[in-house]
Every structure is written in C-alpha cells, then in structure tokens.
Design a protein around this motif. Structure first.
Motif, mmCIF file in Angstrom:
data_model
loop_
_atom_site.group_PDB
_atom_site.id
_atom_site.type_symbol
_atom_site.label_atom_id
_atom_site.label_comp_id
_atom_site.label_asym_id
_atom_site.label_seq_id
_atom_site.Cartn_x
_atom_site.Cartn_y
_atom_site.Cartn_z
ATOM 1 N N THR A 151 17.872 3.873 8.348
ATOM 2 C CA THR A 151 18.011 2.916 9.441
ATOM 3 C C THR A 151 16.816 3.067 10.378
ATOM 4 N N VAL A 152 16.733 2.194 11.362
ATOM 5 C CA VAL A 152 15.661 2.307 12.347
ATOM 6 C C VAL A 152 15.699 3.671 13.006
ATOM 7 N N GLU A 153 16.890 4.187 13.301
ATOM 8 C CA GLU A 153 17.000 5.477 13.991
ATOM 9 C C GLU A 153 16.743 6.661 13.063
ATOM 10 N N THR A 154 16.871 6.459 11.736
ATOM 11 C CA THR A 154 16.620 7.564 10.800
ATOM 12 C C THR A 154 15.380 7.322 9.963
ATOM 13 N N ALA A 155 14.420 6.547 10.500
ATOM 14 C CA ALA A 155 13.075 6.454 9.917
ATOM 15 C C ALA A 155 12.993 5.567 8.683
ATOM 16 N N CYS A 156 13.574 4.377 8.747
ATOM 17 C CA CYS A 156 13.427 3.449 7.631
ATOM 18 C C CYS A 156 12.002 2.900 7.581
ATOM 19 N N LEU A 157 11.674 2.256 6.462
ATOM 20 C CA LEU A 157 10.369 1.653 6.277
ATOM 21 C C LEU A 157 10.162 0.452 7.193
ATOM 22 N N GLN A 158 8.896 0.161 7.440
ATOM 23 C CA GLN A 158 8.479 -1.063 8.109
ATOM 24 C C GLN A 158 7.395 -1.733 7.274
ATOM 25 N N PHE A 159 7.432 -3.058 7.192
ATOM 26 C CA PHE A 159 6.421 -3.840 6.502
ATOM 27 C C PHE A 159 5.835 -4.874 7.456
ATOM 28 N N ILE A 160 4.578 -5.251 7.219
ATOM 29 C CA ILE A 160 4.009 -6.432 7.856
ATOM 30 C C ILE A 160 3.800 -7.449 6.736
ATOM 31 N N PRO A 161 4.690 -8.424 6.619
ATOM 32 C CA PRO A 161 4.670 -9.347 5.483
ATOM 33 C C PRO A 161 3.326 -10.057 5.321
ATOM 34 N N GLY A 162 2.930 -10.231 4.057
ATOM 35 C CA GLY A 162 1.733 -10.993 3.738
ATOM 36 C C GLY A 162 0.432 -10.243 3.816
ATOM 37 N N THR A 163 0.456 -8.978 4.227
ATOM 38 C CA THR A 163 -0.792 -8.229 4.398
ATOM 39 C C THR A 163 -1.304 -7.608 3.106
ATOM 40 N N HIS A 164 -0.606 -7.821 1.993
ATOM 41 C CA HIS A 164 -1.013 -7.222 0.723
ATOM 42 C C HIS A 164 -2.235 -7.888 0.119
ATOM 43 N N ARG A 165 -2.634 -9.030 0.635
ATOM 44 C CA ARG A 165 -3.750 -9.775 0.044
ATOM 45 C C ARG A 165 -5.109 -9.346 0.587
ATOM 46 N N GLN A 166 -5.142 -8.533 1.632
ATOM 47 C CA GLN A 166 -6.402 -8.106 2.231
ATOM 48 C C GLN A 166 -6.338 -6.630 2.586
ATOM 49 N N MET A 167 -7.346 -5.881 2.192
ATOM 50 C CA MET A 167 -7.406 -4.471 2.541
ATOM 51 C C MET A 167 -8.078 -4.310 3.896
ATOM 52 N N PHE A 168 -7.391 -3.643 4.801
ATOM 53 C CA PHE A 168 -7.929 -3.363 6.126
ATOM 54 C C PHE A 168 -8.507 -1.951 6.205
ATOM 55 N N TYR A 169 -8.423 -1.222 5.102
ATOM 56 C CA TYR A 169 -8.915 0.147 5.039
ATOM 57 C C TYR A 169 -9.868 0.291 3.860
ATOM 58 N N ASP A 170 -10.857 1.156 4.013
ATOM 59 C CA ASP A 170 -11.800 1.482 2.949
ATOM 60 C C ASP A 170 -11.502 2.903 2.498
ATOM 61 N N GLU A 171 -10.878 3.048 1.347
ATOM 62 C CA GLU A 171 -10.445 4.373 0.885
ATOM 63 C C GLU A 171 -11.611 5.290 0.543
ATOM 64 N N SER A 172 -12.812 4.736 0.386
ATOM 65 C CA SER A 172 -13.970 5.572 0.067
ATOM 66 C C SER A 172 -14.518 6.305 1.287
ATOM 67 N N LEU A 173 -14.062 5.938 2.490
ATOM 68 C CA LEU A 173 -14.582 6.571 3.703
ATOM 69 C C LEU A 173 -14.140 8.023 3.824
ATOM 70 N N GLY A 174 -12.955 8.345 3.304
ATOM 71 C CA GLY A 174 -12.464 9.715 3.363
ATOM 72 C C GLY A 174 -11.796 10.040 4.688
ATOM 73 N N MET A 175 -10.831 10.922 4.624
ATOM 74 C CA MET A 175 -10.118 11.385 5.819
ATOM 75 C C MET A 175 -10.207 12.903 5.901
ATOM 76 N N HIS A 176 -10.166 13.404 7.119
ATOM 77 C CA HIS A 176 -10.217 14.852 7.338
ATOM 78 C C HIS A 176 -8.800 15.402 7.434
ATOM 79 N N TYR A 177 -8.480 16.376 6.579
ATOM 80 C CA TYR A 177 -7.144 16.965 6.559
ATOM 81 C C TYR A 177 -7.041 18.057 7.614
ATOM 82 N N ASP A 178 -6.176 17.852 8.571
ATOM 83 C CA ASP A 178 -5.925 18.842 9.620
ATOM 84 C C ASP A 178 -4.507 18.627 10.132
#
Length: 309
Positions: A151-178
C-alpha cells in the motif's frame, strides 16, 4: 497461448502507459501460506547459484538475485502461464526469464528513487542485456508480484505513465556506490535512495526532475502482480512504519530469446561486490531458442525441471 494473453484493449493500454494490471495469481491466504514455508527454505543458500561472499553474506541486493534457479516454488512461479502468456503477448512467443530479485521494505525504510533501466548497466557500468541492433531501445519486461500487501503506507510502487518511450537517464555515466552517503536523501520532499547509489548521477539533464504530479500508486494485495517495462519511470513510496508488516515484492524479468544476456561478462560487479556467472543461465519459459545467444538451464540446481508454456 490464449488463456491469459492480454486482450487488445489491455495491450493498447500497455503500449500507451507502459504497464498492465494488477492481475491475481494467488489468493491472499494461499500467498501467505506459501511464503511462510518458502521464506525458511530460502534461508538455506547451499544450492544457490551464487556462492560468492557478497551473496552469502546478504549484505547487498546481490544476495536477492536469481533464487528461482534453486528454489522449486520460485522456479514454478516464473513460468506460471498467468504470467508467461501475458508477457509473450508483448514480447512474442520466444521468451527468456533472465533474472529474478526480491525487493523488501521494512518499517521505516526510505522510498526507492525514481529510475529507468534499459541495458541494466546503471550500477555495474557494463550492459547486462543487449537487444538486436535494429531495435529502437531495449529494457526488460518486469513482473512485480506482491508476496505481502503493498500500500502507499507500506511502500508500494509508483509509476509515471507513458515515460517508457524516452530515457531520461544515461546508464553509461556510472554511479558512485556509497551506502552511507546515499541513504535517506530528501528529493522533492521525500526520503529516497537506490541501494547505495544516487540515481540522479545518471540524469541526462542535471536540472531535470520527474514530474511526480503525474505519478500513480500501484497498491497490490498479496498474490497480485503488475507487468511493466523497465524503461517506465518507477519508484516506491517509503514504508511509513505504522505497521510491523514488511512489504515484499518478488520480481521476475523477461526478454525475447533474441536478446543477449550478460554479453562478454563472467562476473557482475555492482553494489560494492561481485558475483561469478559461472553457474548462471537463462530459463526458456515460452517458445524456442532460435538464436542460441545465451546459456540456458533446463533444471534448478536441485534437479527440478523448468516448465515451458
């Protein structure tokens, strides 16, 4: 393969929104009963395909990977026709399950940050799935099953409909694990994280942020599942801690058999650890393997045959 195939209306809505469901696979009582038994069995990792320190210690999310390769219930689950027929109506008849994961949220846990995944190079820096060159984009079909109420109170998923057609992130940039620095970061007034990473490091436009006014919350009863593209913008609420009940989602991920899984990789490096792919294999859950690009497993490590629809 018609019993559980998405209807034309469901398929149209899926193509427009990037998700379909929820659908019911188990009734809540059956799900609770099955999980009470399986959670004890899963504590025993002697037959798990990943025996590396990072997996055995259960200190990172790596320990939650691919238990369908040793656990009989999960092996049955990933190939259930209620799931596979619907997935095949999106991907075509020849379908592989290439990964499964558990996603727990305990009382008081932060939310999961907004993210998209195309090649799954986001954490490790190297593509884990690669589609054929003529495909516009990649991603995987994710089937998220609620093993407990979400549920909302127990951390259910959230979606933004229709955003699957465009990538807003570049996975090649890399993230720092900390995990210390990236825990409970307040983003748009909400405490969020991403398993020790800050997903904003992958933003193509550093000044962009998801339009959360369009977000929908996907509340699920135990035993229900939702299907969505991994390229769909998704997140989760935080667990408000008003109940002692954890939220547990089990994810199975599917691609066409033409997709290359872990191309050129012998190990996965992410979440501050590594696991060997020596015993890994995909599972053919539908159709045929006409491409022979991936190692396939026909049985679990305990000898249980995988079902094919």
């Amino acid at each position: 393969m018609s019993q559980f195939t998405l209807t034309p209306d469901e398929l149209d809505a899926f193509q427009q929104n990037g998700y379909a469901g929820p659908f019911t696979l188990y009734d809540p009582e059956e799900m609770a009963s099955r999980w009470r038994k399986e959670r004890l069995r899963l504590l025993d990792r002697k037959d798990a395909v990943y025996q590396d320190t990072e997996a055995v210690s259960q200190g990172t999310n790596i320990s939650n990977y691919d238990r369908h390769l040793d656990n009989a219930f999960l092996a049955e689950h990933i190939a259930r026709p209620e799931i596979v027929h619907r997935v095949a109506s999106i991907l075509g008849d020849d379908v592989l399950c290439w990964r499964s994961e558990f996603f727990p949220k305990y009382p008081g846990d932060e939310g999961t940050d907004w993210h998209q995944a195309d090649t799954f190079a986001n954490a490790g820096g190297e593509p884990q799935i690669v589609w054929a060159e003529d495909k516009e984009y990649g991603g995987t079909i994710t089937v998220w099953t609620a093993f407990t109420r979400a549920t909302v109170e127990t951390a259910c998923l959230q979606f933004i409909p229709g955003t699957h057609r465009q990538m807003f992130y570049d996975e090649s940039l890399g993230m720092h694990y900390d995990p210390e620095a990236n825990r409970n970061k307040v983003k748009n007034g909400v405490s969020r994280g991403f398993f020790g990473y800050d997903y904003r490091q992958l933003q193509i436009d550093p000044d962009w942020s998801p339009d959360e006014s369009k977000a929908v919350s996907m509340e699920l009863e135990p035993g229900q599942f939702i299907i969505f593209w991994s390229t769909l913008m998704h997140a989760s609420h935080s667990h408000a801690g008003r109940t002692d009940e954890m939220r547990l989602g089990f994810v199975s991920r599917y691609v066409p058999a033409s997709v290359s899984v872990y191309p050129g990789l012998d190990e996965i490096h992410e979440y501050g650890g590594r696991i060997s792919l020596e015993r890994f294999g995909c599972v053919l859950v539908s159709g045929e393997d006409r491409y022979q690009r991936n190692r396939l497993l026909t049985h679990t490590t305990t000898g249980i045959p995988f079902r094919k629809n």
